[in-house]
Design a protein around this motif. Structure first.
Motif, PDB file in Angstrom:
ATOM      1  N   PRO A   1       6.729  -8.768   6.930  1.00  0.00           N
ATOM      2  CA  PRO A   1       6.372  -9.576   5.748  1.00  0.00           C
ATOM      3  C   PRO A   1       5.323  -8.928   4.861  1.00  0.00           C
ATOM      4  CG  PRO A   1       5.380 -10.491   7.727  1.00  0.00           C
ATOM      5  CD  PRO A   1       6.315  -9.428   8.184  1.00  0.00           C
ATOM      6  N   ARG A   2       4.661  -7.886   5.357  1.00  0.00           N
ATOM      7  CA  ARG A   2       3.595  -7.229   4.595  1.00  0.00           C
ATOM      8  C   ARG A   2       4.125  -6.156   3.640  1.00  0.00           C
ATOM      9  NH1 ARG A   2      -1.276  -8.523   7.353  1.00  0.00           N
ATOM     10  NH2 ARG A   2      -0.970  -9.192   9.509  1.00  0.00           N
ATOM     11  N   VAL A   3       5.419  -5.809   3.745  1.00  0.00           N
ATOM     12  CA  VAL A   3       5.929  -4.691   2.946  1.00  0.00           C
ATOM     13  C   VAL A   3       6.901  -5.124   1.853  1.00  0.00           C
ATOM     14  CG1 VAL A   3       5.641  -3.086   4.880  1.00  0.00           C
ATOM     15  CG2 VAL A   3       7.841  -4.247   4.556  1.00  0.00           C
ATOM     16  N   VAL A   4       7.102  -6.412   1.674  1.00  0.00           N
ATOM     17  CA  VAL A   4       8.057  -6.891   0.674  1.00  0.00           C
ATOM     18  C   VAL A   4       7.657  -6.389  -0.720  1.00  0.00           C
ATOM     19  CG1 VAL A   4       9.090  -8.919  -0.408  1.00  0.00           C
ATOM     20  CG2 VAL A   4       8.537  -8.944   2.047  1.00  0.00           C
ATOM     21  N   GLY A   5       8.580  -5.667  -1.364  1.00  0.00           N
ATOM     22  CA  GLY A   5       8.339  -5.144  -2.703  1.00  0.00           C
ATOM     23  C   GLY A   5       7.417  -3.939  -2.758  1.00  0.00           C
ATOM     24  N   LYS A   6       7.056  -3.374  -1.598  1.00  0.00           N
ATOM     25  CA  LYS A   6       6.097  -2.272  -1.546  1.00  0.00           C
ATOM     26  C   LYS A   6       6.787  -0.912  -1.383  1.00  0.00           C
ATOM     27  CE  LYS A   6       2.686  -5.280  -1.348  1.00  0.00           C
ATOM     28  NZ  LYS A   6       1.754  -5.496  -2.471  1.00  0.00           N
ATOM     29  N   ARG A   7       6.066   0.133  -1.778  1.00  0.00           N
ATOM     30  CA  ARG A   7       6.492   1.511  -1.526  1.00  0.00           C
ATOM     31  C   ARG A   7       5.882   1.943  -0.195  1.00  0.00           C
ATOM     32  NH1 ARG A   7       3.597   3.949  -6.507  1.00  0.00           N
ATOM     33  NH2 ARG A   7       2.176   2.304  -5.767  1.00  0.00           N
ATOM     34  N   VAL A   8       6.743   2.299   0.762  1.00  0.00           N
ATOM     35  CA  VAL A   8       6.302   2.552   2.135  1.00  0.00           C
ATOM     36  C   VAL A   8       6.539   4.008   2.507  1.00  0.00           C
ATOM     37  CG1 VAL A   8       6.640   1.935   4.566  1.00  0.00           C
ATOM     38  CG2 VAL A   8       6.815   0.165   2.781  1.00  0.00           C
ATOM     39  N   LEU A   9       5.535   4.605   3.169  1.00  0.00           N
ATOM     40  CA  LEU A   9       5.659   5.951   3.731  1.00  0.00           C
ATOM     41  C   LEU A   9       5.521   5.845   5.239  1.00  0.00           C
ATOM     42  CD1 LEU A   9       5.727   9.082   3.576  1.00  0.00           C
ATOM     43  CD2 LEU A   9       3.226   9.011   3.253  1.00  0.00           C
ATOM     44  N   ASN A  10       6.516   6.329   5.970  1.00  0.00           N
ATOM     45  CA  ASN A  10       6.513   6.310   7.430  1.00  0.00           C
ATOM     46  C   ASN A  10       6.451   7.746   7.940  1.00  0.00           C
ATOM     47  OD1 ASN A  10       6.759   5.712  10.132  1.00  0.00           O
ATOM     48  ND2 ASN A  10       8.908   5.116  10.033  1.00  0.00           N
TER      49      ASN A  10
ATOM     50  N   ARG B   1       2.137   8.379  -4.702  1.00  0.00           N
ATOM     51  CA  ARG B   1       1.325   7.305  -4.164  1.00  0.00           C
ATOM     52  C   ARG B   1       2.207   6.248  -3.486  1.00  0.00           C
ATOM     53  NH1 ARG B   1      -1.555  10.770  -4.950  1.00  0.00           N
ATOM     54  NH2 ARG B   1      -3.512  10.871  -6.142  1.00  0.00           N
ATOM     55  N   PHE B   2       1.598   5.552  -2.520  1.00  0.00           N
ATOM     56  CA  PHE B   2       2.305   4.522  -1.762  1.00  0.00           C
ATOM     57  C   PHE B   2       1.435   3.276  -1.633  1.00  0.00           C
ATOM     58  CE2 PHE B   2       3.942   8.615  -0.398  1.00  0.00           C
ATOM     59  CZ  PHE B   2       5.316   8.427  -0.428  1.00  0.00           C
ATOM     60  N   ASP B   3       2.085   2.143  -1.374  1.00  0.00           N
ATOM     61  CA  ASP B   3       1.377   0.880  -1.146  1.00  0.00           C
ATOM     62  C   ASP B   3       1.098   0.647   0.342  1.00  0.00           C
ATOM     63  OD1 ASP B   3       1.660   0.015  -3.955  1.00  0.00           O
ATOM     64  OD2 ASP B   3       3.794  -0.108  -3.430  1.00  0.00           O
TER      65      ASP B   3
END
Length: 398
Positions: free
Chosen positions: A218-227, A294-296
């Protein structure tokens, strides 16, 4: 059952409930025994302390099974597995078919774990002392859990010996029942994942991170994620399925990232918004920083120690370096999600590593969540080594 006397420090640890006897100057005087022997531990005055399973060639020379005397029989193993099954009623396992059924010391079976993958079981014996009881263990597993097949995963020393002979990647073997499909599809919270029970050091998904994947979603909805250190992309798939705007997965292994892409396809996740980069993590971070990427949300769950041709990583020291390299890519107010399964690093020391990394990059981090392994990985309060998993969510300062 032969008597084996322990020193004062080991006696104190046994009185505190610790299940391990570490080889020391007192154990050097023990009667020579064979791996798998049951031994009666005594203090220096001859007072009985516990029954233990002997492994004379290992640093952990004996593992406690009971305070009194026991006999290892099919019935004894069945009772242990039934108790472990009952304990899993406290875990939230209705939306997954991948979890731990038996967690070694946490279920009174030190050095023995059993994981469920769909209708199949993966048995791992961390000590050769259990080898002579494998038939009893297998028959008890069949009776209590009724699987379609049971695999046994090789111990690290067996893996090294196998690679030295044949460079084989088959690190487990079928020891009972029918073979699992390759790949095998398993489920977790409505998401499908591909696993392989025979090839590779790991099956393709880590059951101990199940609760943490759910915490992330639920913390990544609509976010740019780097794994980073993405492996087969379990966290990446969970993020994308939760509604992340874009997910970038980085790993040095093209094979693992190929499985990650297959996991995305399996779950019908639009690949156009998601990237898979085969690269050394630190080299890729430097490139991203230079290009202004950049990432969120940035998350990393590196192996506790890994080596590539370009870099070396270990939890102690390496985590601070990793934090310092990632924070310049993270937007102010963004989430840094980090994890480690290094057993010898406490949560306090791990938080110090995160702090050192933040200081190196001149950033502020605020911890908002600290987690660990889920309920199917129970751990005695007398055995802190069993509480190995650290999962921390920090917010970068504005």
């Amino acid at each position: 059952m032969d008597g084996y006397r322990v020193g004062p420090e080991t006696e104190r640890m046994l009185e505190l409930g610790h299940p391990w006897i570490i080889a020391d100057r007192y154990t050097k005087g023990w009667t020579k025994g064979a791996s798998g022997d049951l031994v009666l531990l005594q203090n220096q005055a001859g007072k009985p302390l516990a029954t233990a399973l002997l492994d004379p060639g290992d640093r952990i020379i004996a593992r406690v099974l009971a305070r009194g005397q026991v006999k290892l029989s099919a019935h004894w193993f069945e009772e242990k597995f039934l108790a472990a099954k009952a304990l899993r009623e406290h875990a939230q396992l209705t939306e997954t078919d991948v979890y731990r059924l038996v967690n070694g010391e946490g279920d009174g079976l030190p050095g023995l774990t059993v994981d469920r993958y769909g209708d199949y079981l993966m048995l791992q014996l961390y000590t050769g002392a259990w080898d002579r009881y494998r038939e009893l263990i297998t028959s008890a597993l069949v009776k209590v859990f009724t699987p379609r097949g049971i695999y046994r995963k090789l111990r690290p020393q067996e893996t090294r010996a196998l690679e030295a002979k044949a460079n084989s990647k088959k690190y487990s073997s079928l020891c009972w029942g029918a073979a699992a499909p390759v790949p095998l599809i398993v489920q977790e919270h409505g998401i499908s994942y591909l696993v392989d029970l025979s090839e590779g050091l790991n099956t393709g998904i880590f059951p101990d991170q199940r609760r943490n994947r759910l915490e992330l979603m639920p913390r990544v909805v609509g976010k740019r994620v780097l794994n980073l250190f993405a492996f087969t992309g379990a966290f990446s798939v969970a993020a994308a399925a939760a509604g992340a705007a874009a997910v970038t997965s980085v790993d040095v292994s093209a094979k693992y990232l190929g499985i990650a892409e297959d996991n995305f396809k399996l779950n019908k996740l639009a690949s156009g918004r998601h990237r898979f980069i085969v690269a050394d993590v630190f080299a890729e971070l430097a490139k991203m920083q230079a290009s202004g990427t950049r990432f969120d949300v940035i998350l990393f769950d590196p192996p506790s120690f890994s080596t590539t041709r370009k870099s070396r990583f270990s939890t102690q020291g390496g985590t601070a370096k990793l934090v310092a390299a990632t924070l310049p890519l993270l937007e102010p107010g963004g989430l840094l999600v980090s994890s480690s399964n290094h057993q010898k690093v406490s949560i306090e020391d791990y938080l110090k590593e995160l702090r050192r990394g933040a200081l190196q990059s001149h950033d502020e981090l605020r911890t908002i969540f600290v987690g660990g392994q889920p309920e199917d990985f129970p751990c005695p309060v007398t055995f802190p080594e069993g509480r190995y998993l650290k999962f921390v969510i920090n917010v970068k300062g504005l």
